[in-house]
Design an enzyme around this catalytic site. Structure first.
Site, short mmCIF file in Angstrom:
data_model
loop_
_atom_site.label_atom_id
_atom_site.label_comp_id
_atom_site.label_asym_id
_atom_site.label_seq_id
_atom_site.Cartn_x
_atom_site.Cartn_y
_atom_site.Cartn_z
N TYR A 1 2.90 3.46 1.10
CA TYR A 1 1.71 2.81 0.56
C TYR A 1 1.55 1.46 1.24
O TYR A 1 2.53 0.71 1.38
CB TYR A 1 1.86 2.60 -0.96
CG TYR A 1 0.71 1.82 -1.56
CD1 TYR A 1 -0.34 2.47 -2.20
CD2 TYR A 1 0.67 0.42 -1.46
CE1 TYR A 1 -1.40 1.76 -2.72
CE2 TYR A 1 -0.40 -0.29 -1.98
CZ TYR A 1 -1.43 0.39 -2.61
OH TYR A 1 -2.50 -0.31 -3.12
N GLU B 1 -6.92 -0.29 1.40
CA GLU B 1 -5.72 0.42 0.97
C GLU B 1 -5.52 1.72 1.75
O GLU B 1 -6.47 2.47 1.95
CB GLU B 1 -5.84 0.75 -0.53
CG GLU B 1 -4.65 1.48 -1.12
CD GLU B 1 -4.93 1.98 -2.53
OE1 GLU B 1 -4.54 1.29 -3.49
OE2 GLU B 1 -5.55 3.05 -2.68
#
Ligand code: GDP
Ligand code: MN
Length: 360
Positions: A100, A177
């Site tokens: 992530y 993101e």
């Protein structure tokens, strides 16, 4: 404004961030373009703005012979309340690891956060909650190589982080993101893209505006004329100037037991034409009554009154209308209204009470 995944990935590509080969499919006739992808297996991804598509069935894998069926099953169907009108068909990656990575504006700390985790993927929220130690957060005001010291040493990660940071800042993002950031055969690939552009900076990025914003026809029409229009589900249309006044008006209507159908903020300095258009838009959803609440500052009451009068003289207003208008050029405005047999009211309370009564 949230960008759809495929638009986010176009941006990634522009900044030299690896993304899977893919094509956007809007109808079955676009499937021919999938030939350009050389992979055996494909992933079909619903292009909707709601999160958690994976868990909700918005991400499917397909071998070539099944592709048409999978795509036709998805196009036109609903995912968490949003209609799927586009899917992104991509090569299916071999996933060795799911990481992530994001940059986000941190309002509380008045800086940006770099967020990284080695446990990326669909369960990142759960990880954040149950194993916060597995998530690295670094606060920064500007990019400098030293922040990479906080991140585990993975081939290519430093370069990727600096590219993502550049993208984040140059596009006025609130969030950029990558989840999952996939490690596939030792290469980092952005398998998903979630980008939110700061709405207040959108004027600097017309390229996103035109391509991606999904407004209702009325909202689009309003926006193009410099009006803010929001649809609600009651039966009283509201026109005001300035967000604060409009919010107070909605509250007041609620207070007296009414329900707003929509609201239009004509902003500061609305012209006669904008006022006419505002009424036209406000009435399109067939409300039971209309409340116009104007506090004249740079907005001039005579302009507003002329707009209302023009509208009335050219169209039949079939529902009761309550006008409250005070401030700059109030007298002039009131005179124009009276000449056109439009009654106006002095206080907002009185106006709100009356319009609620009339809408019954
Ligand atoms: P989201 O659920 O809306 O965040 O959608 P994502 O694009 O993040 O996809 C959800 C999950 O689908 C990912 O975490 C992966 O596990 C899986 N997935 C997505 N693309 C691929 C792919 O190319 N190959 C494989 N094997 N899995 C994928
Ligand atoms: Mn994702």
């Amino acid at each position: 404004m949230k960008l759809k995944e495929y638009i986010g990935k176009e941006l990634f590509r522009k900044y030299g961030i690896n993304v899977p080969n893919g094509v956007l499919v809007r109808s079955l006739s676009d499937l021919g373009n999938v030939e350009t992808i050389k992979a055996e297996e494909l992933v079909v991804k619903a292009q909707v703005l709601v999160g958690g598509r994976g868990k909700a069935g918005g991400i499917r894998t397909a071998k070539r012979p099944e592709l048409r069926m999978v795509v036709s099953g998805m196009l036109g169907s609903m995912l968490k309340g949003e209609k799927i009108s586009e899917v992104l068909v991509e090569e299916k990656l071999r996933i060795d690891r799911e990481l992530y990575l994001s940059f986000v504006v941190n309002r509380a700390e008045k800086n940006f956060s770099l967020v990284f985790s080695e446990s990326g993927g669909v369960d990142i929220e759960e990880t954040a909650e149950k194993h916060p130690d597995k998530i690295v957060r670094v606060g920064l005001l500007d990019f400098d190589e030293s922040i990479i010291k906080n991140i585990p040493n993975i081939t290519g990660i430093g370069d990727l982080i600096s590219r993502l940071y550049k993208l984040f800042r140059e596009n006025d993002c609130q969030l950029a993101e990558i989840n999952p950031l996939v490690v596939s055969k030792n290469i980092l690939i952005a398998a998903d893209a979630k980008i939110i552009i700061d709405d207040n900076a959108l004027y600097r990025h017309p390229e996103f505006n035109v391509k991606t914003e999904e407004l209702t026809e009325l909202e689009d029409m309003a926006k193009k004329s410099g009006l803010q229009y929001v649809e609600l589900d009651g039966n009283i249309a509201v026109i005001g100037n300035g967000a604060g006044l409009v919010m107070a008006t909605l509250d007041m209507i609620n207070h007296f037991g009414g329900k707003p159908a929509n609201f239009l903020d004509v902003g500061g300095g609305a012209s006669v034409e904008q006022m006419e258009l505002a009424i036209r838009i406000a009435l399109m959803k067939k409300p039971k009554a209309l409340f116009i609440n104007i506090f004249g500052g740079i907005t001039r009451c005579d302009e507003i009154a002329q707009g209302i009068s023009n509208y009335k003289s050219r169209n039949r207003i079939e529902i009761p209308m309550v006008v409250r208008m005070i401030g700059t050029n109030e007298e002039m405005g009131r005179k124009i209204l009276e000449e056109n047999k439009i009654h106006s009211i002095d206080t907002m309370e009185e106006g709100a009470r009356k319009v609620v009564e009339l809408a019954k």
